[in-house]
Scaffold this active site. Structure first.
Site, PDB file in Angstrom:
ATOM      1  N   GLU A 349       0.803  -1.232   0.000  1.00 47.33           N
ATOM      2  CA  GLU A 349       0.000   0.000   0.000  1.00 47.33           C
ATOM      3  C   GLU A 349       0.838   1.285   0.000  1.00 47.33           C
ATOM      4  O   GLU A 349       0.508   2.235   0.722  1.00 47.33           O
ATOM      5  CB  GLU A 349      -0.926   0.009   1.233  1.00 47.33           C
ATOM      6  CG  GLU A 349      -1.887  -1.154   1.256  1.00 47.33           C
ATOM      7  CD  GLU A 349      -2.710  -1.217   2.537  1.00 47.33           C
ATOM      8  OE1 GLU A 349      -3.911  -1.485   2.438  1.00 47.33           O
ATOM      9  OE2 GLU A 349      -2.152  -1.018   3.632  1.00 47.33           O
TER      10      GLU A 349
HETATM   11  C1  TNX Z   1      -4.330  -4.000   4.964  1.00 49.87           C
HETATM   12  S1  TNX Z   1      -2.790  -6.393   4.433  1.00 49.87           S
HETATM   13  C2  TNX Z   1      -3.031  -3.784   5.384  1.00 49.87           C
HETATM   14  C3  TNX Z   1      -2.787  -3.377   6.773  1.00 49.87           C
HETATM   15  C4  TNX Z   1      -4.057  -3.217   7.554  1.00 49.87           C
HETATM   16  C5  TNX Z   1      -5.002  -4.334   7.188  1.00 49.87           C
HETATM   17  C6  TNX Z   1      -6.265  -4.329   7.992  1.00 49.87           C
HETATM   18  C7  TNX Z   1      -1.695  -5.355   4.263  1.00 49.87           C
HETATM   19  C8  TNX Z   1      -0.458  -5.830   3.665  1.00 49.87           C
HETATM   20  N1  TNX Z   1      -1.928  -4.096   4.641  1.00 49.87           N
HETATM   21  O1  TNX Z   1      -2.046  -2.168   6.798  1.00 49.87           O
HETATM   22  O2  TNX Z   1      -3.755  -3.266   8.914  1.00 49.87           O
HETATM   23  O3  TNX Z   1      -5.325  -4.210   5.829  1.00 49.87           O
HETATM   24  O4  TNX Z   1      -7.025  -5.468   7.721  1.00 49.87           O
END
Ligand code: TNX
Length: 533
Positions: A349
């Protein structure tokens, strides 16, 4: 029994009484009793106080063949390590029996024995496999590695059934005679704990390790940094922990692990066959680091702490000397304090990093991990940078970057969010949790095959399965427990037991009596209505 070892006595030599007919402090009696003989006094094996079964073990062993006899474990049982490799496994067995049942094994060698040995027939059982041959006089545990002996002990402890509410030093635990032959489907059976959104202490982390190892989980992935907090002491940048460590989601006081605390976690995990995989999430999810070390920002200005749950807004300034030096120092120190093979660089992300910066940054970070002698791990997104093997991609959402990396030889750990995300609510009644990937009840966590989960992915590239517990809404150890139980055992069986020999009905029946075990251990757990507890 296949070992051809001598038949052992059914009578255990439970006590060696040394009787003094010779104390100078006692008055010699006019007419003495004939002196009692010095030596072992045989004590009769007691009748069982509890009866277990290998068939109730989770994850289900590959092969179980139960006979009609019984082996009884009681205080007169002895433990013999002929293998010279089962020291920590023996300690785990003794600790488990002592803490859960109040039972201390005090038998003299050679009688009513649990024996650890290297297989006489040259069988190897792989890196983590084992065989248990239980006869009426002896349990023979065979493996070739410390891990194999460790998992065999977890199977034994699991076969004894629920411990009593009160410890009972006179407990006599019967298990059926017969044999168990076992080895895992996958070498990576992980659980992730996010220490960044809410901080948990070293003691609390070790409780998670104890619980996870019971189910033969062998990787503890620690998410040590994110926008809301930095959780590991780094000597070259003390402000990361001292400034970046004092915040968490919701405004609580946060915290961080000192290097000593981290080392204690790593050692404790290793004793149970669990490898710690530390993650520093980069180049996004870095607001706490940007706040602690302003030169990591392109404008050199600290953004200030954030304790909300937004994602995707922060980025390291890519390509500067300050950022490069920081990445080298942080990964270098992390590698130096981590005996395990892997360092996780995050990479998810990074929406505030340009595509070109992301590509350049990830490639460099992978190199830094490798130059420290470790294998890099990253979330799905790093797959798009076509990383050279050896590298491990943790699949959580989209398939394309995973397929791209796997085609180039990357290994893949399966964490599909709609099956393995332990932060999702179990159902609409769950008091805490996320739901963006749906509700995940125990059956949803259990009933899937890692093969075929990403269409087109070569099954040979799948290293295993991991359940991530993100902690935006997880604030206490009880919260952790209620999110893990019973779903972590379900994922553990997905990762351990061959697909063809496991099914939901059998799992639901076996896990049902673990509720009593969790109660006995004082754990909080979710009473999934699909299971007849
Ligand atoms: C996505 S899964 C994220 C996390 C959040 C999570 C909450 C991922 C690699 N990144 O930063 O905590 O969703 O479900």
């Amino acid at each position: 029994m296949t070992s051809g070892r001598p038949l052992l006595h059914r009578l255990a030599l439970a006590a060696v009484l040394v009787v003094s007919a010779c104390s100078s402090e006692t008055e010699p009696a006019a007419k003495t009793e004939p002196p009692r003989e010095i030596g072992p006094v045989p004590v009769e094996e007691p009748a069982p106080t509890a009866r277990g079964s290998f068939a109730s073990v989770v994850p289900l062993p590959v092969d179980i063949d139960e006979g009609h006899g019984e082996f009884v474990v009681w205080s007169g049982t002895s433990v013999v390590d002929e293998s010279q490799r089962a020291g920590t496994a023996e300690a785990t067995l003794r600790r488990g029996l002592s803490e859960k049942w109040g039972l201390e094994l005090e038998g003299v060698e050679g009688a009513n024995a649990i024996t650890f040995a290297i297989p006489a027939d040259g069988d190897t059982f792989g890196d983590e496999g084992y065989r248990i041959e239980a006869g009426p006089e002896e349990i023979l545990v065979e493996a070739t590695t410390a891990e194999g002996f460790g998992w065999a002990v977890q199977t034994l402890l699991g076969a004894f059934g629920p411990p009593p509410a009160e410890p009972d030093p006179d407990a006599a635990l019967a298990v059926p005679t017969g044999s168990v032959r076992d080895e895992p489907r996958y070498g990576w059976r992980g659980v992730m704990l996010d220490l960044a959104r809410h901080f948990f202490t070293a003691e609390e982390v070790m409780e998670v390790i104890d619980l996870a190892a019971t189910y033969k989980i062998n990787r503890l992935h620690l998410h040590l940094s994110d926008d809301q907090g930095w959780r590991i002491e780094i000597d070259a940048y003390p402000e990361l922990a001292e400034v970046g460590g004092v915040t968490e989601v919701g405004g609580g006081e946060g915290g961080y692990l000192t290097k000593d605390e981290y080392a204690r976690i790593v050692d404790h995990a290793a004793d149970l066959g669990v490898v710690v995989v530390p993650e520093i999430d980069m180049p996004g999810h870095v607001n706490a680091a940007l706040t602690a070390v302003p030169e990591l920002n392109c404008d050199g200005v600290a953004p200030g702490p954030r304790t909300d749950t937004a994602v995707g807004y922060s980025s390291l300034c890519v390509g500067t000397d300050a950022t490069e030096a920081w990445v080298r120092e942080v990964i270098g120190e992390l590698a130096a304090m981590t005996p395990g093979e892997w360092i996780h660089i995050g990479g998810d992300e990074s929406r505030a990093t340009s595509a070109a910066d992301y590509l350049g940054f990830v490639r460099e970070a992978l190199d830094v991990v490798r130059s420290n002698g470790k294998t890099p791990v990253g979330w799905t997104e790093i797959g798009g940078t076509e990383p050279e093997p050896p590298v491990v991609i943790q699949h959580w959402l989209s398939a394309d970057p995973v397929l791209q990396a796997a085609a180039g030889g990357a290994d893949v750990v399966m964490s599909p969010s709609d099956r393995t995300y332990l932060d999702m609510k179990h159902d609409e009644l769950s008091p805490i949790g996320n739901s963006w990937a749906g509700h995940i009840d125990t059956r949803q966590a259990y009933e899937w095959d890692p093969d075929g989960q990403v269409p087109g992915l070569d099954p040979a590239r799948i290293a295993g399965v991991e359940g991530p517990l993100w902690t935006e809404y997880v604030e206490t150890p009880a919260h952790i427990e209620q999110m893990l139980l019973p779903r972590l055992p379900a994922l553990a069986e997905v990762a351990w037991t061959p697909q063809a020999t496991r099914d939901w009905t059998s799992f639901a029946e076996r896990i049902a009596d673990h509720g009593a075990r969790w109660d006995a251990a004082g754990l909080t757990w979710t009473r999934d209505p699909d299971i007849d507890w």
